[in-house]
Scaffold this motif. Structure first.
Motif, mmCIF file in Angstrom:
data_model
loop_
_atom_site.group_PDB
_atom_site.id
_atom_site.type_symbol
_atom_site.label_atom_id
_atom_site.label_comp_id
_atom_site.label_asym_id
_atom_site.label_seq_id
_atom_site.Cartn_x
_atom_site.Cartn_y
_atom_site.Cartn_z
ATOM 1 N N SER A 29 -58.778 10.076 45.501
ATOM 2 C CA SER A 29 -58.320 10.910 46.734
ATOM 3 C C SER A 29 -56.979 11.015 46.581
ATOM 4 N N ASP A 30 -56.535 12.083 47.185
ATOM 5 C CA ASP A 30 -55.173 12.342 47.238
ATOM 6 C C ASP A 30 -54.596 12.260 48.845
ATOM 7 N N ALA A 31 -55.288 11.457 49.649
ATOM 8 C CA ALA A 31 -54.892 11.121 50.864
ATOM 9 C C ALA A 31 -53.688 10.354 50.664
ATOM 10 N N ARG A 32 -52.965 10.326 51.889
ATOM 11 C CA ARG A 32 -51.709 9.264 51.859
ATOM 12 C C ARG A 32 -52.400 7.750 52.140
ATOM 13 N N HIS A 33 -53.169 7.483 53.051
ATOM 14 C CA HIS A 33 -53.702 6.535 53.190
ATOM 15 C C HIS A 33 -55.089 6.294 53.347
ATOM 16 N N PRO A 34 -55.957 6.446 52.548
ATOM 17 C CA PRO A 34 -57.179 6.389 52.478
ATOM 18 C C PRO A 34 -57.757 4.783 52.571
ATOM 19 N N LEU A 35 -58.899 4.858 53.052
ATOM 20 C CA LEU A 35 -59.831 3.675 53.280
ATOM 21 C C LEU A 35 -61.065 3.778 52.891
ATOM 22 N N GLY A 36 -61.866 2.621 52.054
ATOM 23 C CA GLY A 36 -63.343 2.898 52.057
ATOM 24 C C GLY A 36 -63.898 1.730 52.467
ATOM 25 N N CYS A 37 -65.263 1.860 52.886
ATOM 26 C CA CYS A 37 -66.091 0.821 53.432
ATOM 27 C C CYS A 37 -67.308 1.066 52.862
ATOM 28 N N THR A 38 -67.973 -0.156 52.150
ATOM 29 C CA THR A 38 -69.411 -0.028 51.692
ATOM 30 C C THR A 38 -69.415 -1.519 51.238
ATOM 31 N N GLN A 39 -70.790 -1.845 50.600
ATOM 32 C CA GLN A 39 -71.067 -2.970 50.122
ATOM 33 C C GLN A 39 -70.137 -3.265 49.033
ATOM 34 N N SER A 40 -69.829 -4.564 48.982
ATOM 35 C CA SER A 40 -68.983 -5.170 47.815
ATOM 36 C C SER A 40 -69.155 -5.116 46.543
ATOM 37 N N THR A 41 -70.675 -5.167 46.100
ATOM 38 C CA THR A 41 -71.053 -4.857 44.937
ATOM 39 C C THR A 41 -70.390 -3.417 44.328
ATOM 40 N N GLU A 42 -70.900 -2.331 45.230
ATOM 41 C CA GLU A 42 -70.214 -1.097 44.834
ATOM 42 C C GLU A 42 -68.800 -0.922 44.659
ATOM 43 N N ILE A 43 -67.952 -1.700 45.643
ATOM 44 C CA ILE A 43 -66.694 -1.591 45.215
ATOM 45 C C ILE A 43 -66.099 -2.420 44.027
ATOM 46 N N ILE A 44 -66.781 -3.401 43.597
ATOM 47 C CA ILE A 44 -66.319 -4.311 42.569
ATOM 48 C C ILE A 44 -66.515 -3.704 41.219
#
Length: 235
Positions: free
Chosen positions: A159-174
């Motif tokens: 992402s080229d956003a300045r302050h992006p954030l994600g929210c999903t299940q921890s396994t997909e983040i890891i």
């Protein structure tokens, strides 16, 4: 090529991948998997897609057993997966200790990357949390919604956003390069989902299906489950 056909929530993709070489060595079968929003995967099974094993949220697997689409005797818990926050690698972590912190973090983000808010476990929960916090309308134009959590996290990473954030299940983040786990959702906003494997009623590779299910839940794979993001001490 001999393949074991699975339909799975994205939460289990990295774990299945880590066990694929063992299954191949023991049975000669490769894994042909589809991973995505649990609702979408369940609908594909209902539509008659050839399937040997499913790995989905426990409540959904129970309904599929009621519908006669999976063998109730084969249903096996793998572990819980918590819904969590993610940031781009190199960005400061989001410090979220309670609902007020979470609200502030979401309001401060100029792009919020989430999985499908109608068919995925985490996406449905994110939509509920935004409503409960009273900010659904305020952040609606910042939501970046993708078919599943893995895709959402890959897009967060670039992402080229300045302050992006994600929210999903921890396994997909890891399991996604370029993003970092920034903690689970705080008390009152969290969700821990038990994932369960089962053999499809019309499986064609029954012995191999049973072996994969056993591997997924085996004591020997406990460390693999933990590293993938499963909480195994709640089984």
């Amino acid at each position: 090529m001999k393949t074991l056909k699975i339909l799975s929530g994205g939460a289990a993709q990295s774990l299945v991948g880590s066990l694929a070489p063992t299954l191949k060595a023991e049975t000669g079968f490769d894994i042909a998997g589809e991973f995505g929003a649990v609702g979408t995967m369940a609908d594909r099974l209902r539509a008659g897609m050839p399937t040997d094993v499913i790995i989905l949220a426990a409540a959904l697997v129970s309904r599929l057993a009621d519908e006669g689409l999976v063998l109730r005797s084969s249903v096996t818990d793998i572990g819980q997966v918590e819904t969590a926050l993610a940031v781009r690698a190199g960005d400061p972590p989001a410090s979220v200790k309670d609902a007020a912190d979470l609200c502030n973090a979401l309001l401060a983000a100029d792009a919020i990357f989430v999985p499908d808010t109608k068919t995925s476990t985490a996406g449905i929960h994110v939509a509920k949390v935004l409503t409960d916090l009273g900010i659904a309308d305020k952040v609606a134009d910042r939501l970046r919604v993708f078919a599943n959590g893995a895709t959402a996290m890959r897009r967060l990473a670039t992402s080229d956003a300045r302050h992006p954030l994600g929210c999903t299940q921890s396994t997909e983040i890891i399991s996604t390069e370029g993003v970092l786990l920034s903690g689970v959702l705080p008390p009152g906003c969290g969700l821990a989902t038990m994932y369960t494997a089962a053999q499809a009623t019309h499986a064609s590779a029954t012995r191999q299906a049973q072996r994969l299910i056993a591997l997924l839940a085996s004591p020997g794979a406990r460390d693999l489950r933990s590293r993938a993001g499963f909480v195994t001490d709640r089984i």
